[in-house]
Every structure is written in structure tokens, then in C-alpha cells.
Design an enzyme around this catalytic site. Sequence first.
Site, PDB file in Angstrom:
ATOM      1  N   LYS A 195       5.790  -0.960   9.565  1.00  0.00           N
ATOM      2  CA  LYS A 195       4.476  -1.327  10.079  1.00  0.00           C
ATOM      3  C   LYS A 195       4.073  -2.684   9.518  1.00  0.00           C
ATOM      4  CE  LYS A 195      -0.227   0.292   9.732  1.00  0.00           C
ATOM      5  NZ  LYS A 195      -1.095   1.089   8.938  1.00  0.00           N
ATOM      6  N   LYS A 240       5.429  -0.680   4.700  1.00  0.00           N
ATOM      7  CA  LYS A 240       4.140  -1.098   5.242  1.00  0.00           C
ATOM      8  C   LYS A 240       3.747  -2.401   4.574  1.00  0.00           C
ATOM      9  CE  LYS A 240      -0.672   0.266   5.655  1.00  0.00           C
ATOM     10  NZ  LYS A 240      -1.615   1.381   5.623  1.00  0.00           N
TER      11      LYS A 240
HETATM   12  C1  PBG Z   1      -4.651   2.757   5.974  1.00  0.00           C
HETATM   13  C2  PBG Z   1      -4.152   2.398   7.304  1.00  0.00           C
HETATM   14  C3  PBG Z   1      -4.279   1.157   7.905  1.00  0.00           C
HETATM   15  C4  PBG Z   1      -3.684   1.238   9.151  1.00  0.00           C
HETATM   16  C5  PBG Z   1      -3.211   2.543   9.287  1.00  0.00           C
HETATM   17  N1  PBG Z   1      -3.500   3.235   8.124  1.00  0.00           N
HETATM   18  C6  PBG Z   1      -4.981  -0.047   7.438  1.00  0.00           C
HETATM   19  C7  PBG Z   1      -4.607  -0.704   6.193  1.00  0.00           C
HETATM   20  O1  PBG Z   1      -3.615  -0.392   5.536  1.00  0.00           O
HETATM   21  O2  PBG Z   1      -5.361  -1.592   5.823  1.00  0.00           O
HETATM   22  C8  PBG Z   1      -3.579   0.120  10.127  1.00  0.00           C
HETATM   23  C9  PBG Z   1      -3.376   0.507  11.541  1.00  0.00           C
HETATM   24  C10 PBG Z   1      -3.672  -0.568  12.520  1.00  0.00           C
HETATM   25  O3  PBG Z   1      -3.951  -1.734  12.197  1.00  0.00           O
HETATM   26  O4  PBG Z   1      -3.649  -0.227  13.699  1.00  0.00           O
HETATM   27  N2  PBG Z   1      -4.932   4.087   5.822  1.00  0.00           N
END
Ligand code: PBG
Length: 327
Positions: free
Chosen positions: A249, A196
Site C-alpha cells: 500500500k 505500508k
Molecule cells: C490507517 C489507515 C490509513 C489508510 C488505511 N488505514 C491511513 C494512514 O495510514 O494514514 C489509508 C487508506 C487510503 O488512503 O485509502 N488505519
Amino acid sequence: MAYPQHRLRRLRQSPAWRRLVRESVLRVEDLVYPLFVVPGEGRRQPVPSMPGIHRFSPELLVEEAGAAVDAGVGAVLLFGVPDHKDALGSEAYAEGGLVPRAVRELKARYPDLLIWTDVCLCQYTDHGHCAILAADGSPDEEATLPLLARTAVSHARAGTDAVAPSDMLDGRVGAIRAALDEAGHGSTPIVSYAAKYASAFYGPFRDAAHSAPSHGDRRTHQMDPANGDEALREVQADLEEGADIVMVKPAGPCLDVIRRVKDTFRAPTAAYQVSGEFSMMRAAGERGWIDERAVALESLGAIKRAGADIIVTYYAVEAARWLREDA
Ligand code: PBG
């Protein structure tokens, strides 16, 4: 061999030929639909930066899940957006918490719909960080891992089909696996957000989930978008700790990473087409600058071609309908 013996165009000359030699196919079975749940009743709140996406109170969430089921979508990813936040994110693992309640209601109505639940503290902490913070403001892993594990167990008790830790703290998959096993939930899979990135493409999600960090950013624990090799180390660590599905991601900006992860580990691989990807296509479509349907399906198809087995996307329900119309 060179032209004219080889003309790749020969196999593109009709729909029937193109269909016969198509290498990858996006299927409704591949799609996972993210849902946001808020406490209370009768709440259906549009997310301004994500037209068409709403936060729902549990009973309306069940209705929205019904639309997904009707479209043929087989799985949802649930995010809790609580009214109350504090420094320890205590609503995340509260007995009778928001997500467990929503899971129970969804399961009662749609027992065959797979439910994944996001496990992270950022929607629950008043500072908006994914971890408990140490005195110097840095993420405190030792303090946070047991809370993530508690959160995961509370979801498993409610009957979630999988927990999806998205915090990117080291060691959380192992901590969650041990806690689930200990609590008698050895059969609950872990979908790990393994690679991520600290991505600017999450902007609209933070609006949807009220989870923007009040200070600083997530670059101390999420990955540097410049790195690819490191993604393989992240995925390897999570698989060794017991992850069942690994996720990359964001998806569109990381097609190379998806391909490398799939080729290296051959594990079930998910990719998350995140909020910013969705909102850009939606906004350009609304302005008539692109054909949104064609662009969204091409983008999802590219994620599939890159090697994703599973795609989390805000387009899931629409894409399912489009795929059916095109079939
Ligand atoms: C954090 C989380 C995020 C997303 C999913 N889980 C945001 C982040 O890490 O700041 C992002 C998902 C998206 O942008 O659609 N729990």
C-alpha cells in the site's frame, strides 16, 4: 530475430487476437470495497475529497453493501469512524463497539459477503496516531500491541471474516495471532498491511476517517517510499508471525514492490489502491481531462499485472459494473 520476421503487431490486429494473447485479466472476484461506518442512524455523510464515497451509519451501510453484492463484489473492508476519541483509542476495543455492531448487521443480512475489518487506533485516538504514545511522544509498542489484539478479538467475536492490521508497528501480527487463537478464533485470517508506506496518497482518507495526526507524521513507523528491499523484510516478518494475506500500500506508486513481493513469497498478495489514487482519477474525470472509466480500469489492470491477487479499491462497485458491461 529482427524485423520483418518479428512483428509483434501481428497479434494485436483484432480484438479476437488481443483477447487470445492477453496475459492478465482483472476480475470482479479480485476486488475489495472499503466502507466507512459511523455511529447512529440515518447518517450518510459524503466525503468531500472523495466524490461518490460516503460514511454510513450501520443500517445504511448494509444498504451500500447490498449495492456491492448486487454488482458482484465479494468482499468489503470496514473502517470505523467513531464520534468519541481519546488518548487510548478506547472506542476501538470497547465492548459493543461500532465495528462489531456493523459486522453483526452486515453478516445477518449478507452472510456470504466477506468482511475484513481494519485494525488500527488512529481513527480512535484524539491525537490521530496509530499507537499509544510514550511520554516523549513516540509510539509505545508495548502499550499498543495488547490493545490492537483486543480490538481484533472484538471483531472476531462479532463474526468478521478477517482482521486487517494497518498500524505498521512491529510485532502486531504475532500479538494478534496469539490473542485470536487464545480466544478461540484460530480460523480467523489476518490480512496484514505488511508493506505500508508513509505516503502522501492517504490524504483524502484522513478526511474520510478523521484520522490525520494532530502533530508529527507517520514516518517513524510506516515505510520510507524510497525503499524496496525493506518491503521484503516487512513481508517476511509478517508471514513468519502468521499473516495469511500480505498487502502492499499504496498500489499504483508501488507496482515494483507488488511484483517483488509476489515473486519472492508466492503468498496471497493484496494491493490497496488508496484514497489519493482514487481522488486524482475522480477529479480529473470530473473535469473532463481524462476518461475516468478507462483510466481507472487501466490502473486496476496494471496493479493486477504487477502481481496483485486481490485489489482493495474505492472503484470496486463501479469497476464491477464496468467489467460486466465490457464482458
Ligand atoms: C490507517 C489507515 C490509513 C489508510 C488505511 N488505514 C491511513 C494512514 O495510514 O494514514 C489509508 C487508506 C487510503 O488512503 O485509502 N488505519
